[in-house]
Write a protein that holds these residues in place. Structure first.
Motif, PDB file in Angstrom:
ATOM      1  N   ARG A  23      48.304  55.108 -29.112  1.00  0.00           N
ATOM      2  CA  ARG A  23      48.105  56.448 -29.692  1.00  0.00           C
ATOM      3  C   ARG A  23      46.636  56.850 -29.713  1.00  0.00           C
ATOM      4  NH1 ARG A  23      51.808  59.290 -32.755  1.00  0.00           N
ATOM      5  NH2 ARG A  23      50.966  61.001 -34.006  1.00  0.00           N
ATOM      6  N   THR A  24      45.745  55.859 -29.891  1.00  0.00           N
ATOM      7  CA  THR A  24      44.317  56.166 -30.012  1.00  0.00           C
ATOM      8  C   THR A  24      43.476  55.594 -28.879  1.00  0.00           C
ATOM      9  OG1 THR A  24      43.892  54.191 -31.350  1.00  0.00           O
ATOM     10  CG2 THR A  24      44.524  56.220 -32.519  1.00  0.00           C
ATOM     11  N   GLY A  25      44.003  54.604 -28.171  1.00  0.00           N
ATOM     12  CA  GLY A  25      43.223  53.939 -27.133  1.00  0.00           C
ATOM     13  C   GLY A  25      42.191  52.974 -27.688  1.00  0.00           C
ATOM     14  N   ARG A  26      42.238  52.727 -29.001  1.00  0.00           N
ATOM     15  CA  ARG A  26      41.252  51.846 -29.623  1.00  0.00           C
ATOM     16  C   ARG A  26      41.742  50.398 -29.641  1.00  0.00           C
ATOM     17  NH1 ARG A  26      39.526  55.498 -34.910  1.00  0.00           N
ATOM     18  NH2 ARG A  26      38.564  57.217 -33.730  1.00  0.00           N
ATOM     19  N   LEU A  27      40.766  49.486 -29.612  1.00  0.00           N
ATOM     20  CA  LEU A  27      41.085  48.065 -29.674  1.00  0.00           C
ATOM     21  C   LEU A  27      41.565  47.727 -31.087  1.00  0.00           C
ATOM     22  CD1 LEU A  27      41.013  45.257 -28.291  1.00  0.00           C
ATOM     23  CD2 LEU A  27      38.683  45.012 -29.189  1.00  0.00           C
ATOM     24  N   VAL A  28      42.781  47.228 -31.178  1.00  0.00           N
ATOM     25  CA  VAL A  28      43.340  46.819 -32.471  1.00  0.00           C
ATOM     26  C   VAL A  28      42.959  45.379 -32.787  1.00  0.00           C
ATOM     27  CG1 VAL A  28      45.481  46.401 -33.745  1.00  0.00           C
ATOM     28  CG2 VAL A  28      45.266  48.427 -32.300  1.00  0.00           C
ATOM     29  N   LYS A  29      43.045  44.551 -31.763  1.00  0.00           N
ATOM     30  CA  LYS A  29      42.787  43.129 -32.000  1.00  0.00           C
ATOM     31  C   LYS A  29      42.515  42.433 -30.676  1.00  0.00           C
ATOM     32  CE  LYS A  29      44.813  39.192 -34.485  1.00  0.00           C
ATOM     33  NZ  LYS A  29      46.007  38.722 -35.236  1.00  0.00           N
ATOM     34  N   ALA A  30      41.551  41.512 -30.710  1.00  0.00           N
ATOM     35  CA  ALA A  30      41.326  40.596 -29.592  1.00  0.00           C
ATOM     36  C   ALA A  30      41.681  39.209 -30.108  1.00  0.00           C
ATOM     37  CB  ALA A  30      39.879  40.656 -29.134  1.00  0.00           C
ATOM     38  N   ALA A  31      42.593  38.559 -29.435  1.00  0.00           N
ATOM     39  CA  ALA A  31      43.091  37.273 -29.952  1.00  0.00           C
ATOM     40  C   ALA A  31      43.421  36.339 -28.800  1.00  0.00           C
ATOM     41  CB  ALA A  31      44.329  37.510 -30.815  1.00  0.00           C
ATOM     42  N   VAL A  37      51.666  49.824 -28.511  1.00  0.00           N
ATOM     43  CA  VAL A  37      50.433  49.131 -28.139  1.00  0.00           C
ATOM     44  C   VAL A  37      50.471  48.772 -26.664  1.00  0.00           C
ATOM     45  CG1 VAL A  37      50.003  48.180 -30.435  1.00  0.00           C
ATOM     46  CG2 VAL A  37      51.418  46.899 -28.808  1.00  0.00           C
ATOM     47  N   VAL A  38      49.284  48.501 -26.155  1.00  0.00           N
ATOM     48  CA  VAL A  38      49.133  47.945 -24.817  1.00  0.00           C
ATOM     49  C   VAL A  38      48.506  46.572 -24.985  1.00  0.00           C
ATOM     50  CG1 VAL A  38      48.063  48.191 -22.557  1.00  0.00           C
ATOM     51  CG2 VAL A  38      48.812  50.224 -23.801  1.00  0.00           C
ATOM     52  N   ILE A  39      49.178  45.565 -24.419  1.00  0.00           N
ATOM     53  CA  ILE A  39      48.631  44.203 -24.471  1.00  0.00           C
ATOM     54  C   ILE A  39      48.087  43.866 -23.096  1.00  0.00           C
ATOM     55  CG2 ILE A  39      49.168  41.769 -24.787  1.00  0.00           C
ATOM     56  CD1 ILE A  39      51.226  42.517 -26.824  1.00  0.00           C
ATOM     57  N   CYS A  40      46.784  43.623 -23.044  1.00  0.00           N
ATOM     58  CA  CYS A  40      46.134  43.228 -21.799  1.00  0.00           C
ATOM     59  C   CYS A  40      45.941  41.708 -21.825  1.00  0.00           C
ATOM     60  CB  CYS A  40      44.785  43.919 -21.655  1.00  0.00           C
ATOM     61  SG  CYS A  40      44.903  45.716 -21.478  1.00  0.00           S
ATOM     62  N   THR A  41      46.596  41.020 -20.925  1.00  0.00           N
ATOM     63  CA  THR A  41      46.499  39.555 -20.871  1.00  0.00           C
ATOM     64  C   THR A  41      45.418  39.140 -19.887  1.00  0.00           C
ATOM     65  OG1 THR A  41      48.176  39.401 -19.151  1.00  0.00           O
ATOM     66  CG2 THR A  41      48.939  39.334 -21.432  1.00  0.00           C
ATOM     67  N   GLU A  42      44.771  38.006 -20.193  1.00  0.00           N
ATOM     68  CA  GLU A  42      43.713  37.487 -19.333  1.00  0.00           C
ATOM     69  C   GLU A  42      44.129  36.114 -18.795  1.00  0.00           C
ATOM     70  OE1 GLU A  42      40.085  37.624 -21.560  1.00  0.00           O
ATOM     71  OE2 GLU A  42      40.292  39.766 -22.037  1.00  0.00           O
ATOM     72  N   GLU A  43      43.226  35.468 -18.071  1.00  0.00           N
ATOM     73  CA  GLU A  43      43.538  34.181 -17.458  1.00  0.00           C
ATOM     74  C   GLU A  43      43.874  33.128 -18.518  1.00  0.00           C
ATOM     75  OE1 GLU A  43      43.888  33.331 -14.302  1.00  0.00           O
ATOM     76  OE2 GLU A  43      43.555  35.424 -13.728  1.00  0.00           O
ATOM     77  N   VAL A  53      49.489  26.152 -24.288  1.00  0.00           N
ATOM     78  CA  VAL A  53      49.011  27.219 -23.390  1.00  0.00           C
ATOM     79  C   VAL A  53      48.317  28.293 -24.229  1.00  0.00           C
ATOM     80  CG1 VAL A  53      49.683  28.997 -21.748  1.00  0.00           C
ATOM     81  CG2 VAL A  53      50.842  26.775 -21.733  1.00  0.00           C
ATOM     82  N   VAL A  54      47.122  28.686 -23.824  1.00  0.00           N
ATOM     83  CA  VAL A  54      46.373  29.742 -24.528  1.00  0.00           C
ATOM     84  C   VAL A  54      46.267  30.965 -23.607  1.00  0.00           C
ATOM     85  CG1 VAL A  54      44.183  30.399 -25.573  1.00  0.00           C
ATOM     86  CG2 VAL A  54      45.094  28.078 -25.908  1.00  0.00           C
ATOM     87  N   VAL A  55      46.774  32.085 -24.094  1.00  0.00           N
ATOM     88  CA  VAL A  55      46.697  33.347 -23.342  1.00  0.00           C
ATOM     89  C   VAL A  55      45.784  34.310 -24.109  1.00  0.00           C
ATOM     90  CG1 VAL A  55      47.968  35.273 -22.344  1.00  0.00           C
ATOM     91  CG2 VAL A  55      49.029  33.014 -22.469  1.00  0.00           C
ATOM     92  N   PRO A  56      44.539  34.533 -23.630  1.00  0.00           N
ATOM     93  CA  PRO A  56      43.674  35.516 -24.294  1.00  0.00           C
ATOM     94  C   PRO A  56      44.262  36.927 -24.115  1.00  0.00           C
ATOM     95  CG  PRO A  56      42.390  34.047 -22.892  1.00  0.00           C
ATOM     96  CD  PRO A  56      43.832  33.840 -22.531  1.00  0.00           C
ATOM     97  N   VAL A  57      44.288  37.692 -25.164  1.00  0.00           N
ATOM     98  CA  VAL A  57      44.828  39.054 -25.097  1.00  0.00           C
ATOM     99  C   VAL A  57      43.922  40.030 -25.838  1.00  0.00           C
ATOM    100  CG1 VAL A  57      47.210  38.273 -24.904  1.00  0.00           C
ATOM    101  CG2 VAL A  57      46.252  38.758 -27.164  1.00  0.00           C
ATOM    102  N   LYS A  58      43.998  41.287 -25.401  1.00  0.00           N
ATOM    103  CA  LYS A  58      43.389  42.390 -26.142  1.00  0.00           C
ATOM    104  C   LYS A  58      44.484  43.403 -26.386  1.00  0.00           C
ATOM    105  CE  LYS A  58      38.634  41.926 -24.517  1.00  0.00           C
ATOM    106  NZ  LYS A  58      37.518  42.549 -23.753  1.00  0.00           N
ATOM    107  N   ILE A  59      44.576  43.851 -27.619  1.00  0.00           N
ATOM    108  CA  ILE A  59      45.647  44.769 -28.004  1.00  0.00           C
ATOM    109  C   ILE A  59      45.034  46.131 -28.324  1.00  0.00           C
ATOM    110  CG2 ILE A  59      47.564  45.161 -29.580  1.00  0.00           C
ATOM    111  CD1 ILE A  59      47.593  42.163 -30.111  1.00  0.00           C
TER     112      ILE A  59
END
Length: 452
Positions: free
Chosen positions: A395-403, A351-357, A385-391
């Motif tokens: 393999r597919t480039g699809r969004l698995v989860k936004a949390a 997976v790729v985890i994209c972290t936000e502010e 501390v809250v770290v917004p992430v998109k996972i």
């Protein structure tokens, strides 16, 4: 004794005015000779059928006139007149017949060489033509010049065609236009075909990528309904194997995009070719390589989170530990995750985890503090501390989860060091994020990376 009609006619049949000489008509003899020479010169220079007709008409005219002009008293016996006439005319006629026959033989040799596509033979046969041949059959010998000229053009075309082998299709188009022009001349099918066959045979000795360019042009060339159209099927037959070989060489040079394009083109155009099954297998590898190039480009440019892409060779997002490629500015927290949970290599990431502010989380506890050197209290509210992430599944480039990853941590330490340098206001309550431990961070991210 009388001037013999037969002797006069036979003498004039030599076209040398001999009959007029026997009749002692010297002016007519000279005029006849001048006219004959003029007609011969015109025939040799113009090489036209009308010149031959004119010479034949002149021959008949002087023969008939010699017959009609005789019959007056003469000075020679009839037998002597006839012998003289025969001694001059027969050699002339025999020479004319010989050269006419020789000219026909030369034309036959040229025709046979042309029919065999042998330009060297055409030139050699035509070079045998002598002046006598050109007088005896001027139009026929002149016609051979068209064949010699065509062969000269073909030699030049054959000299230029090897220059197309590095893949110069513009030059190839020019030479084919010239071949088409030679074909417009009568009887040049075999000579053109021989030049064409020699060129087509040379294509297989070239590099596959160059051969593909030329063979594709030959395949797609507009048909002209002549011998040049045979180049189309030859080119079509050369494309699949050379297309695959060219793609393989590009893949070996890590030119994955070019190789991928060639594999796809081969599969689409020649689905039943022997090499197509190999091309399909190679395309799978090339596609993954291209995807990986795209992924790395997006990561290096910082655009992956905005434009997530797939890499089909990545591990599946499955139960157990899923290694993550973590992007974003929250390295303060993500750097403390276990090494077995993360990677910097795209091929190892599930997976790729994209972290936000970071955001303020729920309050844990509010505690009073005294600023050293100042006689008043102020308060701090410690928050998670809250770290917004998109996972995204690699393999597919699809969004698995936004949390939102909520990270807990110790609150209200006995001593709090404020590094901001700002003086708090008396009685003020300041919101402060906790300072999580590695265990706190691990506990917060574990549900995302370790699937039960």
């Amino acid at each position: 004794m009388k001037d013999d009609r037969l002797a006069a006619a036979l003498g004039n049949a030599s076209l040398l005015g001999v009959g007029y000489m026997l009749l002692r008509r010297w002016r007519l003899a000279i005029a006849a000779q001048v006219i004959t020479v003029a007609l011969v010169l015109i025939l040799v220079s113009q090489k036209a059928l009308w010149c031959e007709i004119a010479l034949a008409v002149w021959w008949v005219a002087v023969v008939v006139h010699g017959w009609t002009a005789a019959g007056k008293p003469g000075t020679r016996p009839v037998r002597e007149q006839r012998v003289i006439a025969l001694c001059v005319t027969v050699p002339v006629l025999l020479a004319g017949g010989f050269f006419r026959y020789d000219a026909a033989g030369i034309q036959r040799d040229v025709a046979e060489a042309r029919a065999a596509g042998d330009c060297a033979g055409v030139t050699a046969a035509q070079s045998k033509a002598r002046y006598g041949d050109r007088v005896a059959d001027a139009p026929g010998i002149e016609g051979l010049g068209v064949d010699v000229e065509a062969c000269a053009e073909l030699r030049e075309i054959a000299r230029m065609l090897p220059g197309t082998l590095p893949g110069h299709t513009n030059l190839l188009a020019e030479q084919f236009a010239k071949l088409d022009a030679v074909l417009a001349k009568p009887g040049q099918d075999k000579t053109v075909e021989k030049v064409l066959d020699e060129y087509l045979g040379s294509l297989t000795a070239q590099s596959p990528c160059n051969t593909v360019k030329l063979a594709t042009w030959l395949r797609d060339r507009q048909k002209t309904r002549n011998v040049l159209d045979k180049a189309g099927p030859v080119g079509d037959g050369l494309v699949p194997g050379n297309q695959f070989a060219c793609a393989q060489s590009e893949a070996k040079a890590a030119q994955w995009r070019a190789a991928s394009y060639r594999y796809r083109e081969l599969i689409a155009r020649y689905p039943k070719a022997p090499v197509t099954s190999k091309a399909r297998a190679a395309l799978v590898v090339a596609t993954l390589k291209v995807q990986l190039l795209d992924i790395r480009g997006l990561i290096d440019s910082g655009e992956y989170c905005a434009k997530p892409a797939a890499y089909g060779g990545a591990p599946r997002y499955r139960r157990g530990v899923n290694r993550a490629l973590i992007l974003g500015a929250q390295e303060e927290y993500t750097s403390q995750l276990p090494s077995q949970w993360k990677t910097t290599v795209p091929t190892n990431a599930s997976v790729v985890i994209c972290t936000e502010e970071v955001e303020d989380g729920p309050a844990i506890r509010t505690c009073p503090y005294v600023r050293e050197g100042y006689n008043f209290d102020f308060y701090r509210t410690f928050r998670k501390v809250v770290v917004p992430v998109k996972i995204y599944a690699m393999r597919t480039g699809r969004l698995v989860k936004a949390a939102k990853v909520v990270i807990d941590g110790p609150a209200c330490p006995a001593v709090y060091t404020d590094s901001s340098g700002l003086l708090p206001i008396a009685g003020e309550t300041i919101s402060t994020p906790v300072e999580p431990t590695a265990a706190n961070i691990r506990a917060a991210f574990q549900p995302l990376l370790v699937r039960p």
